[in-house]
Motif scaffolding. Structure first.
Motif, mmCIF file in Angstrom:
data_model
loop_
_atom_site.group_PDB
_atom_site.id
_atom_site.type_symbol
_atom_site.label_atom_id
_atom_site.label_comp_id
_atom_site.label_asym_id
_atom_site.label_seq_id
_atom_site.Cartn_x
_atom_site.Cartn_y
_atom_site.Cartn_z
ATOM 1 N N VAL A 31 86.262 -40.185 110.649
ATOM 2 C CA VAL A 31 85.380 -39.818 109.535
ATOM 3 C C VAL A 31 84.932 -38.362 109.672
ATOM 4 O O VAL A 31 84.925 -37.598 108.706
ATOM 5 N N ILE A 32 84.576 -37.967 110.893
ATOM 6 C CA ILE A 32 84.137 -36.595 111.146
ATOM 7 C C ILE A 32 85.291 -35.623 110.914
ATOM 8 O O ILE A 32 85.111 -34.555 110.320
ATOM 9 N N ALA A 33 86.482 -36.000 111.367
ATOM 10 C CA ALA A 33 87.650 -35.137 111.160
ATOM 11 C C ALA A 33 87.926 -34.947 109.672
ATOM 12 O O ALA A 33 88.257 -33.837 109.224
ATOM 13 N N ASN A 34 87.785 -36.009 108.885
ATOM 14 C CA ASN A 34 88.011 -35.912 107.438
ATOM 15 C C ASN A 34 86.987 -34.993 106.779
ATOM 16 O O ASN A 34 87.315 -34.186 105.904
ATOM 17 N N ALA A 35 85.716 -35.127 107.196
ATOM 18 C CA ALA A 35 84.660 -34.275 106.635
ATOM 19 C C ALA A 35 84.892 -32.811 106.999
ATOM 20 O O ALA A 35 84.684 -31.911 106.168
ATOM 21 N N LYS A 36 85.332 -32.571 108.214
ATOM 22 C CA LYS A 36 85.617 -31.197 108.635
ATOM 23 C C LYS A 36 86.740 -30.601 107.791
ATOM 24 O O LYS A 36 86.670 -29.438 107.361
ATOM 25 N N GLN A 37 87.769 -31.386 107.520
ATOM 26 C CA GLN A 37 88.874 -30.902 106.704
ATOM 27 C C GLN A 37 88.409 -30.577 105.290
ATOM 28 O O GLN A 37 88.803 -29.564 104.710
ATOM 29 N N VAL A 105 73.015 -29.961 124.020
ATOM 30 C CA VAL A 105 73.586 -28.774 123.379
ATOM 31 C C VAL A 105 74.755 -29.238 122.522
ATOM 32 O O VAL A 105 75.389 -30.249 122.816
ATOM 33 N N PHE A 106 75.052 -28.460 121.446
ATOM 34 C CA PHE A 106 75.967 -28.976 120.437
ATOM 35 C C PHE A 106 76.981 -27.945 119.965
ATOM 36 O O PHE A 106 76.726 -26.743 119.982
ATOM 37 N N GLY A 107 78.099 -28.493 119.501
ATOM 38 C CA GLY A 107 79.100 -27.726 118.776
ATOM 39 C C GLY A 107 79.668 -28.619 117.691
ATOM 40 O O GLY A 107 79.103 -29.666 117.357
ATOM 41 N N GLU A 108 80.794 -28.232 117.149
ATOM 42 C CA GLU A 108 81.426 -29.038 116.112
ATOM 43 C C GLU A 108 81.722 -30.447 116.638
ATOM 44 O O GLU A 108 82.080 -30.626 117.803
ATOM 45 N N VAL A 126 79.785 -30.489 111.414
ATOM 46 C CA VAL A 126 81.215 -30.542 111.088
ATOM 47 C C VAL A 126 81.851 -29.162 111.041
ATOM 48 O O VAL A 126 83.081 -29.045 111.045
ATOM 49 N N ARG A 127 81.021 -28.110 111.023
ATOM 50 C CA ARG A 127 81.574 -26.747 110.974
ATOM 51 C C ARG A 127 80.564 -25.792 111.584
ATOM 52 O O ARG A 127 79.364 -25.868 111.310
ATOM 53 N N ASP A 128 81.065 -24.885 112.424
ATOM 54 C CA ASP A 128 80.219 -23.874 113.063
ATOM 55 C C ASP A 128 81.074 -22.625 113.226
ATOM 56 O O ASP A 128 82.032 -22.620 114.005
ATOM 57 N N THR A 129 80.762 -21.567 112.481
ATOM 58 C CA THR A 129 81.609 -20.367 112.501
ATOM 59 C C THR A 129 81.186 -19.345 113.555
ATOM 60 O O THR A 129 81.832 -18.308 113.696
ATOM 61 N N ILE A 220 75.836 -10.886 118.832
ATOM 62 C CA ILE A 220 76.363 -12.248 118.966
ATOM 63 C C ILE A 220 76.785 -12.819 117.620
ATOM 64 O O ILE A 220 77.865 -13.418 117.486
ATOM 65 N N PHE A 221 75.958 -12.651 116.607
ATOM 66 C CA PHE A 221 76.216 -13.254 115.298
ATOM 67 C C PHE A 221 76.713 -12.201 114.318
ATOM 68 O O PHE A 221 76.497 -11.004 114.504
ATOM 69 N N LYS A 222 77.355 -12.652 113.260
ATOM 70 C CA LYS A 222 77.806 -11.765 112.202
ATOM 71 C C LYS A 222 77.309 -12.277 110.858
ATOM 72 O O LYS A 222 77.002 -13.468 110.697
ATOM 73 N N LYS A 223 77.230 -11.395 109.886
ATOM 74 C CA LYS A 223 76.819 -11.777 108.542
ATOM 75 C C LYS A 223 77.775 -12.844 108.010
ATOM 76 O O LYS A 223 78.992 -12.710 108.101
ATOM 77 N N GLY A 224 77.203 -13.914 107.441
ATOM 78 C CA GLY A 224 78.018 -14.994 106.900
ATOM 79 C C GLY A 224 78.280 -16.126 107.863
ATOM 80 O O GLY A 224 78.857 -17.144 107.463
ATOM 81 N N ASP A 225 77.881 -15.994 109.125
ATOM 82 C CA ASP A 225 78.001 -17.131 110.046
ATOM 83 C C ASP A 225 77.199 -18.300 109.510
ATOM 84 O O ASP A 225 76.082 -18.120 108.988
ATOM 85 N N TYR A 226 77.751 -19.519 109.638
ATOM 86 C CA TYR A 226 77.029 -20.685 109.149
ATOM 87 C C TYR A 226 77.310 -21.908 110.005
ATOM 88 O O TYR A 226 78.292 -21.961 110.758
ATOM 89 N N VAL A 227 76.424 -22.882 109.866
ATOM 90 C CA VAL A 227 76.577 -24.205 110.480
ATOM 91 C C VAL A 227 76.475 -25.236 109.369
ATOM 92 O O VAL A 227 75.531 -25.196 108.568
#
Length: 309
Positions: A31-37, A105-108, A126-129, A220-227
């Motif tokens: 389910v998580i993989a589908n949402a990420k796609q 601590v967390f990631g995708e 589901v997404r972390d740029t 560390i971060f750039k403009k447009g980074d999102y979670v």
């Protein structure tokens, strides 16, 4: 993690609960993989706001929608709180439930789990740029930017201790204000101080005794980074732009010199509506008060030992 030395004097790392965690999380990995796609393919914007610092912000999400936190003007730490819409006083994303089945601590692909007796995944990243490799290159292998504080969030008491003045803007104030806006003062006053799930704050749990280090965000971060966070139930979400802001001059100047930035928040869903979500029943468990009231009916337990040494 438990370390055990065997007869050959080699050290083995044994995680006694790894298999249980994996079994639980494997139930909804597809389910998580589908949402990420779907997130990669593009999502429909349901709502979009530019959220200013020094106040709290609240949103209502439908099951299967995604909330996106996006950096637009500069690095900005955020504290987020998730409460289940059908039971906002009783069920919320919880640090203990989350650390038991996901982590601190967390990631995708990592999920936020709710409190006892419900104990189920209520949201998933589901997404972390953000470039996590860059964070680790700068600050070490344990460094991340998404994590949960074991309890609470920055508050007037901390400022009162650090700066002898508790009248600085803080995340406890902002999140309380967000829930007052949603529910009114009487209901908001009944809410426990729930844990803050953090993003865009470079840190590591790297000390012994266990504690965290905070690091500057410069470069560390750039403009447009999102979670992107997918919710698995109808949810109230509140967040506070942390007054630490970009965390670049924390030690050099007082709170009145810290720099904070607006952040863009979007509510998203698929072209055909909310995405598929995790379907997992509440845990088969009573609340402590209810169980005591019933005289601990049906309680099971282990054995009482003797001569264990």
């Amino acid at each position: 993690m438990t370390q055990i030395a065997n007869k050959e004097s080699k050290t083995l790392d044994i995680d006694l609960i790894a298999d249980g965690k994996k079994k639980l999380n494997d139930q909804f990995s597809q389910v998580i993989a589908n949402a990420k796609q779907k997130s990669l393919e593009g999502l429909r914007v349901v709502e979009e706001r530019i959220c200013e610092p020094y106040r709290g912000h609240s949103f209502e999400l439908k099951k299967g929608q995604i909330i996106r936190y996006e950096l637009i003007e500069g690095p900005q730490i955020i504290d987020t709180v998730y409460r289940v819409k059908s039971n906002p006083l009783g069920e919320y994303a919880d640090s203990y439930g989350t650390s038991s089945f996901s982590g601190l601590v967390f990631g995708e692909d990592d999920s936020f789990w709710s409190n006892t007796p419900y104990l189920r995944p209520v949201a998933t990243i589901v997404r972390d740029t953000v470039n996590l490799d860059k964070i680790k290159e700068c600050y070490g292998p344990k460094a991340v930017h998404s994590f949960v504080y074991p309890s609470g969030r920055c508050n007037a008491g901390l400022y009162g201790r650090y700066y002898e003045d508790g009248y600085y803007n803080n995340c406890d104030l902002n999140l309380t204000q967000a829930f007052v806006d949603l529910f009114g003062e009487e209901m908001a006053s009944q809410m426990e101080t729930t844990q803050a799930f953090m993003h865009f704050q470079p840190m590591a749990y790297d000390k012994f005794p266990t504690n965290y280090s905070l690091f500057p965000s410069k470069g560390i971060f750039k403009k447009g980074d999102y979670v992107d966070v997918l919710v698995h139930d109808d949810m109230y979400v509140a967040f506070s732009p942390c007054p630490l802001g970009d965390q670049n001059n924390f030690n050099d100047e007082g709170p009145e010199e810290w720099v904070c930035y607006p952040i863009k928040v979007s509510i998203l869903e698929g072209a055909d509506g909310p995405l598929e979500t995790v379907e997992i029943r509440n845990s088969n468990a009573p609340s402590a008060i209810e169980w005591l009231r019933e005289g601990r009916k049906g309680m099971k337990h282990g054995k009482v030992g003797t001569n264990g040494f």
